[in-house]
Scaffold this motif. Structure first.
Motif, short mmCIF file in Angstrom:
data_model
loop_
_atom_site.label_atom_id
_atom_site.label_comp_id
_atom_site.label_asym_id
_atom_site.label_seq_id
_atom_site.Cartn_x
_atom_site.Cartn_y
_atom_site.Cartn_z
N LEU A 125 18.98 7.05 51.70
CA LEU A 125 18.93 8.27 50.88
C LEU A 125 17.55 8.91 50.97
O LEU A 125 17.42 10.13 51.12
CB LEU A 125 19.28 7.94 49.42
N ASN A 126 16.51 8.09 50.90
CA ASN A 126 15.15 8.63 51.02
C ASN A 126 14.95 9.28 52.38
O ASN A 126 14.37 10.37 52.48
CB ASN A 126 14.11 7.53 50.81
N GLU A 131 16.63 12.64 52.52
CA GLU A 131 15.87 13.63 51.75
C GLU A 131 14.63 14.09 52.50
O GLU A 131 14.31 15.28 52.52
CB GLU A 131 15.49 13.06 50.38
N ASN A 132 13.93 13.15 53.11
CA ASN A 132 12.73 13.53 53.86
C ASN A 132 13.06 14.43 55.03
O ASN A 132 12.38 15.42 55.28
CB ASN A 132 11.99 12.29 54.36
N LYS A 137 13.68 17.93 53.92
CA LYS A 137 12.45 18.67 53.63
C LYS A 137 11.74 19.09 54.91
O LYS A 137 11.30 20.22 55.06
CB LYS A 137 11.50 17.78 52.80
N HIS A 194 21.94 11.76 42.68
CA HIS A 194 20.58 11.62 43.17
C HIS A 194 20.25 12.65 44.25
O HIS A 194 19.17 13.21 44.28
CB HIS A 194 20.33 10.22 43.71
#
Ligand SMILES: Nc1ncnc2c1ncn2[C@@H]1O[C@H](COP(=O)(O)OP(=O)(O)OP(=O)(O)O)[C@@H](O)[C@H]1O
Ligand SMILES: Nc1ncnc2c1ncn2[C@@H]1O[C@H](COP(=O)(O)OP(=O)(O)OP(=O)(O)O)[C@@H](O)[C@H]1O
Ligand code: SF4
Ligand SMILES: [Mg+2]
Ligand SMILES: [Mg+2]
Lengths: 341, 337
Positions: free
Chosen positions: B197-198, B201-202, B205, B223
């Motif tokens: 998930l991280n 997200e990165n 971005k 989330h």
């Protein structure tokens, strides 16, 4: 909580011989279980949860498996009991439900037949009509609507949630003392999961069973467990009451687990905490603490993390134990911080 | 305004024909897997799609990526309708739209090395000049957190989380603008889930990606998603900003769904009554008249059986398909925000 334990596991170890070497799936596991208690077992995939469960049913007696230690059911050691004794225990005093309700049911027999059979194995010569009414009664208890009609239907005529209810009916028809539920709701939708968990709780009250609930879902643990074992690479790394686990976890792996859980609230806290890396190979476990290659706190372990296997010891004021080399003070303060995050 | 839209689905319908009874000679039935779904995804944002098994999430994913053709409706990618494209136009456009699957293992060819798997789309679509595929592949591996030296290893040598990283690298190879992820973390352990998930997200971005993120796990979607669509039996019953949908669900089904999620806080155990749905999801071959949720809804009236509620903004501006939306039961225990 009563402390008369119905099940005591002592130094249970299970190894599988494989072409690549011995897999130590479970390593010197000990715990006690009381009537009416729900013990949750959490841990990453491959940490030995299912192997522990099947040992209690003595189901992993494959030729490649070596099982040592003791599993005492009201004093009888299941591991050394005769085949006959085990057969009379399995499905009667100890029953098990699995993740996949479909594979647990035989497609060629009606659900009524399968529930009745589970009863008749342990109760010979009981009148058919008596058995049928017991089965109907059980189907009602597990929440199957219209049981008189559905008793003669086949598994494929039931939805996933209804099949899991049938599996529960089979497990409970003999009013077992211990119910082992291995990921019983993982294959189900959340609304159905909620129904099944409610059902297990109410039947536990009615029969005063002990339940071992294996799951990777900390939410499920929070909802139904009284006490929790956290497993990592075949070993117990933490034991806690459920409230202690969430208020003051006492092992770095558990800190990581709590931080990695997504919640229904707040997404504004940004990145999730993660545990770096992945679980180790059980064939060549890391030296010392198996968690050390992924642990953030190795430097505080007085050099022991890499060389000495940590023993479980009690810690804090909430009745928890940990298998971690960090000092009590450090663990407790880190744990509180992890729980607050 | 359309310029901000990365992806738009307009009235998508997918019926799967199912075998008719030959003896009775009845007309063929069909599974109404997706039955009139409209959605938009803003550039650089994530639309989450939740709903229970069989409600049509994966079918919707396959429709918007045009892995299957819709029965009717259209899908606009950067304003272009991809449902009418074919040949090289389709290939070029579809490149911009990549998919990540639940089971990273079965979607990776076991006989190809990781390097081959990731670089294959590069070569086929001529994304990088000849001879630079390997460098680009290793760059992608690094970007998703894989060791570039493992270029020559095979899928079975990787863990589930690492395989999912491979799937993500492969999807990124074509430099998509939209990624449709169907249950990308459902098969992973919590700690590994968080890593993926991280990562997603990165990447969003850094690369300005737009996501359609499908999951049955409501907290995972909470989330990651900016907007959330809740599906039931082939239809969207509620859609809106994640914060609104989760804190003040307007549709009874959304309330029930949220209320069923076990929360990782034992202190709240037994607080308030939970909404417990009774019965099962009806068959998508023959869905209930009117509102499809009415057979399990505690608010249902005759109106619900007679008239289908349309998905439209209510007085409070919440987009919901219900005749009686919006009364949040206090017992839900969800904090107003
Ligand atoms: N018959 C077997 N032969 C060899 N290894 C085995 C056998 N059964 C289990 N194992 C290994 O033992 C370890 C523990 O497995 P187990 O099924 O108990 O894990 P688990 O904690 O239940 O994981 P999951 O959450 O994925 O169900 C795993 O590494 C598994 O591969
Ligand atoms: N190729 C197909 N032929 C016939 N029916 C299909 C086909 N694909 C999907 N369906 C049906 O369409 C409905 C929606 O399926 P879909 O896979 O989209 O659901 P889902 O929301 O992704 O479910 P899950 O959460 O279980 O993945 C289901 O009833 C399914 O059985
Ligand atoms: S429209 Fe009626 S049946 Fe449908 S959800 Fe709303 S109240 Fe229930
Ligand atoms: Mg298991
Ligand atoms: Mg799906």
């Amino acid at each position: 909580m009563s402390n008369t334990s119905v099940l005591s596991v002592r130094n249970l170890s299970v190894a599988f011989a494989t072409a690549d070497g011995d897999v130590i799936a479970v390593d010197k596991l000990s715990f006690d279980l009381a009537l009416g208690e729900t013990l949750g077992i959490v841990g990453e995939s491959g940490s030995g949860k299912s192997v522990t469960a099947s040992s209690i049913m003595r189901l992993n007696n494959s030729s490649s498996a070596t099982t040592t230690g003791e599993i005492l059911l009201e004093g009888t050691n299941i591991l050394t009991a005769s085949e006959d004794e085990v057969r009379s225990i399995r499905g009667k005093d100890v029953a098990m439900i699995f993740q996949d309700p479909l594979s647990a049911l035989n497609p060629y027999y009606t659900v009524g037949h399968q529930i009745a059979e589970a009863y008749e194995v342990h109760h010979h010569g009981v009148d058919k009509s008596v058995v049928r009414s017991l089965v109907l009664d059980m189907m009602t208890k597990v929440g199957i609507p219209n049981p008189e009609k559905r008793i003669d239907e086949y598994p494929h005529q039931f939805s996933g949630g209804m099949r899991q209810r049938i599996v529960i009916a089979i497990a409970l028809i003999n009013q077992p003392k211990v119910l082992i539920a291995d990921e019983p709701t993982t294959a189900l939708d959340v609304t159905v999961q909620a129904q099944i968990l409610d059902l297990m709780k109410s039947l536990q009250l009615e029969f005063n069973m002990a339940i071992i609930l294996i799951t990777h879902d900390l939410g499920v643990i929070a909802e139904v467990a009284d006490n929790v074992l956290v497993m990592y690479a075949g070993r117990i790394v933490e034991t806690s009451s459920v409230s202690a686990l969430f208020a003051e976890p006492v092992h770095p792996y558990a800190f990581g687990l709590l931080g990695a859980v997504t919640s229904l609230e707040a997404s504004d806290r940004g990145q999730l905490d993660t545990i770096a890396g992945s679980p180790p190979s059980l064939i060549s476990l890391p030296s010392g603490c198996s968690f050390h290659p992924r642990c953030e706190f190795v430097e505080f372990g007085n050099g022991k993390c890499v060389s000495v296997v940590p023993e479980l010891r009690s810690i804090g004021t909430l009745g928890s134990s940990t298998a971690c080399h960090l000092s009590d003070d450090v663990i407790v303060s880190l744990g509180r911080k992890a729980a607050r995050a | 305004m359309t310029n901000d839209l990365a992806l738009q689905a307009i009235d998508l319908v997918k019926y799967f024909p199912t075998g008719a009874s030959k003896i009775l000679g009845r007309p063929t039935n069909s599974v109404r897997a997706v039955d009139g779904v409209s959605l938009t995804v803003q550039k650089g944002t994530t639309l989450g799609i939740v709903g229970e098994s069989g409600c049509g999430k994966s079918t919707l994913a396959r429709l918007v990526t045009r892995l299957i053709d819709p029965t009717s409706g259209s899908v606009l990618l950067d304003g272009v309708d991809i449902t009418t494209l074919s040949g090289s136009d389709l290939r070029k456009t579809r490149r911009k739209l990549q998919m990540i699957f639940q089971d990273p293992y079965s979607s990776l060819n076991p006989r190809h090395s990781i390097g081959q798997i990731i670089s294959q789309p590069l070569a086929i679509q001529h994304i990088v000049p000849k001879g630079q595929e390997m460098a680009r592949t290793q760059e992608l591996m690094e970007r998703v957190g894989l060791n570039p030296e493992h270029y020559n290893r095979y899928p079975h040598e990787f863990s589930g989380g690492q395989r999912q990283r491979i799937g993500i690298a492969r999807a990124l190879a074509l430099e998509p603008t939209v990624i449709v992820a169907d249950e990308p973390v459902s098969a992973l352990d919590v700690s590994i889930q968080a890593q993926i998930l991280n990562l997603l997200e990165n990447l969003q971005k850094e690369l300005g990606l737009s996501y359609v993120f499908i999951a049955h796990d409501l907290s995972v979607v909470r989330h990651i998603a900016d907007q959330v669509a809740v599906m039931y039996l082939g239809k969207v019953v509620e859609i809106g900003p994640a914060a609104d949908v989760y804190s003040r669900p307007a549709h009874p089904y959304t309330m029930a769904l949220l209320s069923a999620v076990p929360v990782a806080r034992p202190s709240e155990r037994g607080n308030g009554h939970r909404i417990r749905l009774v019965g099962d999801v009806p068959s998508p071959i023959d869905p209930p008249s009117g509102c499809r949720f009415r057979t399990r809804c505690w608010k249902a009236t005759d109106l619900c059986a007679q008239q289908e509620p349309v998905l439209a903004p209510d007085e409070a501006g919440r987009v919901v398909a219900c005749h009686f939306p919006n009364e949040v039961p206090v017992s839900l225990g969800i904090r107003p925000s």
